[in-house]
Design a protein around this motif. Structure first.
Motif, short mmCIF file in Angstrom:
data_model
loop_
_atom_site.label_atom_id
_atom_site.label_comp_id
_atom_site.label_asym_id
_atom_site.label_seq_id
_atom_site.Cartn_x
_atom_site.Cartn_y
_atom_site.Cartn_z
N GLU A 122 0.81 -1.54 -0.44
CA GLU A 122 -0.04 0.56 -0.20
C GLU A 122 0.77 1.35 -0.22
O GLU A 122 0.64 1.98 -0.73
CB GLU A 122 -0.89 0.17 1.28
CG GLU A 122 -2.24 0.88 1.17
CD GLU A 122 -2.69 1.07 2.61
OE1 GLU A 122 -2.44 0.06 3.05
OE2 GLU A 122 -3.86 2.38 2.33
N ARG A 123 1.67 0.60 0.85
CA ARG A 123 2.83 2.11 0.89
C ARG A 123 3.60 2.37 -0.02
O ARG A 123 3.75 3.51 -0.62
CB ARG A 123 3.77 1.97 2.10
CG ARG A 123 4.79 3.61 2.36
CD ARG A 123 4.60 3.04 3.83
NE ARG A 123 5.51 1.59 5.03
CZ ARG A 123 6.72 1.65 4.33
NH1 ARG A 123 7.66 2.20 3.70
NH2 ARG A 123 6.26 0.73 5.57
N ARG B 185 -5.65 -4.35 1.39
CA ARG B 185 -5.21 -2.55 1.17
C ARG B 185 -4.25 -2.93 -0.31
O ARG B 185 -4.40 -1.66 -1.27
CB ARG B 185 -4.67 -2.26 1.58
CG ARG B 185 -5.98 -1.72 2.83
CD ARG B 185 -6.68 -0.46 3.93
NE ARG B 185 -5.32 -0.28 4.79
CZ ARG B 185 -4.80 -0.83 5.69
NH1 ARG B 185 -6.21 -1.17 6.30
NH2 ARG B 185 -3.61 -0.78 6.62
N GLY B 186 -3.36 -3.70 0.25
CA GLY B 186 -2.28 -2.87 -1.21
C GLY B 186 -2.33 -3.38 -2.15
O GLY B 186 -1.81 -2.58 -3.23
N ASP C 74 -5.29 -3.21 -3.83
CA ASP C 74 -6.01 -1.88 -3.97
C ASP C 74 -5.48 -1.02 -4.75
O ASP C 74 -5.52 -0.21 -6.15
CB ASP C 74 -7.31 -1.88 -3.64
CG ASP C 74 -8.54 -2.99 -2.84
OD1 ASP C 74 -8.35 -3.69 -4.08
OD2 ASP C 74 -9.18 -2.49 -2.04
N LYS C 75 -3.77 -0.52 -3.54
CA LYS C 75 -3.46 0.48 -3.83
C LYS C 75 -3.08 0.06 -5.41
O LYS C 75 -2.42 0.88 -6.27
CB LYS C 75 -2.87 0.95 -3.18
CG LYS C 75 -1.73 1.67 -3.17
CD LYS C 75 -3.40 3.09 -2.71
CE LYS C 75 -2.13 4.52 -3.01
NZ LYS C 75 -2.95 5.61 -3.14
N GLU D 140 -4.63 0.56 -8.05
CA GLU D 140 -5.51 2.36 -8.26
C GLU D 140 -4.36 2.67 -8.82
O GLU D 140 -4.19 4.22 -9.43
CB GLU D 140 -5.89 2.89 -7.08
CG GLU D 140 -5.59 4.06 -6.81
CD GLU D 140 -6.10 4.67 -5.72
OE1 GLU D 140 -6.64 3.63 -4.51
OE2 GLU D 140 -5.88 5.70 -5.16
#
Ligand code: SAM
Ligand code: SF4
Ligand code: SF4
Length: 336
Positions: free
Chosen positions: A108-109, A149-150, A152-153, A156
């Motif tokens: 994610e980061r 979440r990673g 999805d990011k 994105e």
């Protein structure tokens, strides 16, 4: 130059480079804590290939016809400044595709910087959608939420994303349908990997392998699937599509339907050893050649000779005995 072939006529087409042997997970089928505990001695910085050395090796492989490189580990996102390496690789003329295999705990980061550096695709390893099952497998208290979440990011920011799930009977076979349901809904390709006897730490045996046939039969009870033709000769995953969608599932059948006859992959471990098979016992010490005063020609000649003398076909010949008795390197070291 004419295509370089091994003893069985197989060309060299793709390359995996492991950038670290460290990992923040302790997946029970890969780095069990009993063997990779607090006192395990991982490689020191000077033992790892530097980014400059990796770039040099990559350029030489590209001059030999490699067009795709995948970075792996251990956990590659633990290697400091990984986007700097990706940026260097992306500037190699002739290299078409740079991808990454990751547990996604830091994705994610990192996703925006990875994309900016030019990375094309990520394969995320996730073996369960249920938190308790996932935490039991990674044995390091990581929850699925962080991984999802990673993913999805990464989508994105425009990275290609596939998810890989190793299925081991009694560990996560009951997660096959929940995983398929979750990723079908999101239009993300999920690939099932048969549990393999890589290394000696994971206590592998045939009875724990959920085969492609068993996986397919289970999926077919819930979803209508149609076969998809391979995109190129030697494609490792056997692909299917959910009928009426563009979403695929794949199977990597290393145990039940081995594919050694079309295996065109070389691997460079984090310490710069070159391996021509995932189940090898020995590799060529490229790092020593790189750190001697030899020029690129000597490095190239060593790679060519290693590939031309290659006779690997471990999975074609695998038996319960060979799985137990052969000396093999660990997955976290060679990078899958
Ligand atoms: N840490 C990163 C990750 O997990 O994606 C990259 C390295 S990991 C060694 C690469 C891949 O090997 C992962 O997809 C992992 O699930 C798979 N793997 C590890 N041990 C395995 C085994 N015994 N059988 C099949 N796949 C395995
Ligand atoms: Fe780490 Fe990947 Fe091995 Fe899991 S599979 S322990 S995330 S290297
Ligand atoms: Fe390639 Fe070795 Fe796997 Fe066979 S066993 S497909 S030669 S890596």
């Amino acid at each position: 130059m004419s295509e370089m072939k091994d003893k069985f006529g197989r060309p060299l087409h793709d390359l995996r480079i492991s950038v670290t042997d460290r990992c923040n997970f302790r997946c029970r089928y890969c780095m069990p804590k009993e063997m990779f505990g607090n006192d395990f001695s991982f490689m020191k910085r000077e033992q790892l290939l530097s980014f400059e050395e990796i770039e040099r090796v990559a350029k030489i492989f590209v001059s030999l016809g490699i067009r795709k490189i995948r970075l792996t580990g251990g956990e590659p996102l633990l290697r400091k400044d990984l986007p700097v390496l990706i940026d260097k690789l992306m500037s190699i003329h002739g290299l078409e595709d740079v991808a990454l295999t990751t547990n996604a705990s830091l994705l994610e980061r990192m996703a925006p910087r990875l994309k900016e550096a030019g990375l094309h695709r990520v394969n995320v390893s996730l073996d369960a959608i249920n938190d308790d099952v996932f935490m039991t497998i990674n044995d390091a208290a990581y929850k699925t939420e962080m991984i999802l979440r990673g993913i999805d990011k990464a989508k994105e920011v425009g990275l290609g994303v596939k998810v890989n799930m190793v299925v081991k009977k009694g560990m996560n076979d009951h997660q096959v349908i929940p995983m398929a349901t979750y990723f079908k809904k999101r239009g993300i390709t999920l690939r099932f990997i048969e549990f393999m006897d890589v290394g000696t730490a994971n206590g592998w045996n045939f009875r724990q392998v959920m085969t492609k046939k068993e996986l397919y039969d289970e999926l077919f009870k819930h979803f209508a699937l149609e076969a998809v033709n391979p995109a190129y000769v030697g494609e490792v995953a056997k692909r299917y599509r959910y009928v009426g969608t563009n979403t695929e599932v794949g199977f990597i059948t290393s145990v039940s339907e081995s594919f050694c006859s079309t295996c065109t992959r070389a691997r460079v471990a984090a310490d710069g050893k070159l391996y021509t098979c995932l189940f090898a016992s020995n590799g060529l010490d490229l790092k020593s050649i790189l750190r001697s005063n030899s020029g690129d020609e000597a490095v190239r000649a060593a790679i060519v000779s290693t590939w031309q003398n290659r006779t690997d076909r471990y999975s074609d010949e695998r038996t319960e005995e060979s799985a137990k008795n052969k000396t093999k390197i660990e997955m976290s070291y060679i990078g899958g």
